[in-house]
Design a protein around this motif. Structure first.
Motif, PDB file in Angstrom:
ATOM      1  N   ARG A 125       0.834  -1.211   0.000  1.00 39.57           N
ATOM      2  CA  ARG A 125       0.000   0.000   0.000  1.00 39.57           C
ATOM      3  C   ARG A 125       0.863   1.253   0.000  1.00 39.57           C
ATOM      4  O   ARG A 125       0.622   2.209  -0.743  1.00 39.57           O
ATOM      5  N   TYR A 160      -6.478   7.481  -2.958  1.00 41.34           N
ATOM      6  CA  TYR A 160      -7.133   6.238  -2.565  1.00 41.34           C
ATOM      7  C   TYR A 160      -6.513   5.601  -1.325  1.00 41.34           C
ATOM      8  O   TYR A 160      -6.707   4.428  -1.060  1.00 41.34           O
ATOM      9  N   VAL A 206      -9.094   3.935   1.128  1.00 41.22           N
ATOM     10  CA  VAL A 206      -9.660   2.707   0.554  1.00 41.22           C
ATOM     11  C   VAL A 206      -8.622   1.590   0.579  1.00 41.22           C
ATOM     12  O   VAL A 206      -8.929   0.449   0.942  1.00 41.22           O
ATOM     13  N   MET A 207      -7.380   1.919   0.226  1.00 39.76           N
ATOM     14  CA  MET A 207      -6.326   0.903   0.218  1.00 39.76           C
ATOM     15  C   MET A 207      -6.046   0.381   1.625  1.00 39.76           C
ATOM     16  O   MET A 207      -5.712  -0.792   1.796  1.00 39.76           O
ATOM     17  N   TYR A 244      -8.268  -0.073   3.976  1.00 36.47           N
ATOM     18  CA  TYR A 244      -9.305  -1.061   4.260  1.00 36.47           C
ATOM     19  C   TYR A 244      -9.124  -2.326   3.423  1.00 36.47           C
ATOM     20  O   TYR A 244      -9.467  -3.417   3.877  1.00 36.47           O
ATOM     21  N   ILE A 245      -8.562  -2.199   2.231  1.00 40.29           N
ATOM     22  CA  ILE A 245      -8.236  -3.383   1.437  1.00 40.29           C
ATOM     23  C   ILE A 245      -7.145  -4.187   2.135  1.00 40.29           C
ATOM     24  O   ILE A 245      -7.205  -5.419   2.200  1.00 40.29           O
ATOM     25  N   GLY A 259      -8.716  -6.027   4.924  1.00 37.95           N
ATOM     26  CA  GLY A 259      -9.484  -7.153   4.389  1.00 37.95           C
ATOM     27  C   GLY A 259      -8.598  -8.316   3.987  1.00 37.95           C
ATOM     28  O   GLY A 259      -8.889  -9.473   4.307  1.00 37.95           O
ATOM     29  N   LEU A 260      -7.512  -8.036   3.280  1.00 36.42           N
ATOM     30  CA  LEU A 260      -6.578  -9.095   2.883  1.00 36.42           C
ATOM     31  C   LEU A 260      -5.953  -9.755   4.112  1.00 36.42           C
ATOM     32  O   LEU A 260      -5.775 -10.971   4.153  1.00 36.42           O
TER      33      LEU A 260
END
Length: 142
Positions: free
Chosen positions: A99, A112, A115-116, A118-119, A122-123
């Protein structure tokens, strides 16, 4: 001098709020701050793990018996739970590092960033969902 009425401010009744800080200069508990804090904590934890790992592996050249004793302590459930923490730290640090690279080298990366983050979370959760049950079976299954 007449008393001020409700809702009016005179120079003597105004409350000073201190110097005004420029907007955007302080983290205020947002995703960027937590990403930074977690990246530093996981990096330091991984560093100390690698230091201990190098030292205990080097112990085999000094005394194979001492090496075997140290490795024997790693077979305990506490160390198995520590392995879960280690995998969690490595996974978060790796995903967050990607990120950070995207933010630095992708022209729209900063746009972003939230958003990244939270990605990344999630990963990391997917990684831990895949790893933790298998590790717990390995730790407590025998």
């Amino acid at each position: 001098m007449p008393e001020p009425t409700a809702g009016t401010l005179t120079p003597s009744t105004r409350v000073s709020r201190g110097p005004k800080r420029p907007a955007g200069t302080l983290y205020r508990g947002r995703e960027g701050m937590w990403s930074w804090v977690l990246h530093r904590i996981t990096g330091v934890a991984i560093f100390f793990f690698l230091l201990v790992h190098i030292l205990d592996t080097a112990l085999v050249r000094v005394s194979p018996e001492a090496y075997n004793a140290v490795i024997g302590t790693y077979q305990t459930p506490i160390m198995g739970l520590g392995e879960i923490a280690l995998v969690g730290a490595i996974g978060f640090h790796a995903f967050n590092g990607i990120r950070i690279i995207l933010i630095d080298f992708w022209r729209k990366g900063a746009k972003y960033q939230k958003v990244m983050f939270y990605i990344v979370i999630g990963l990391w959760v997917v990684l831990m969902i895949g790893f933790v049950p298998r590790q717990l079976i390995h730790i407590f299954g025998h």
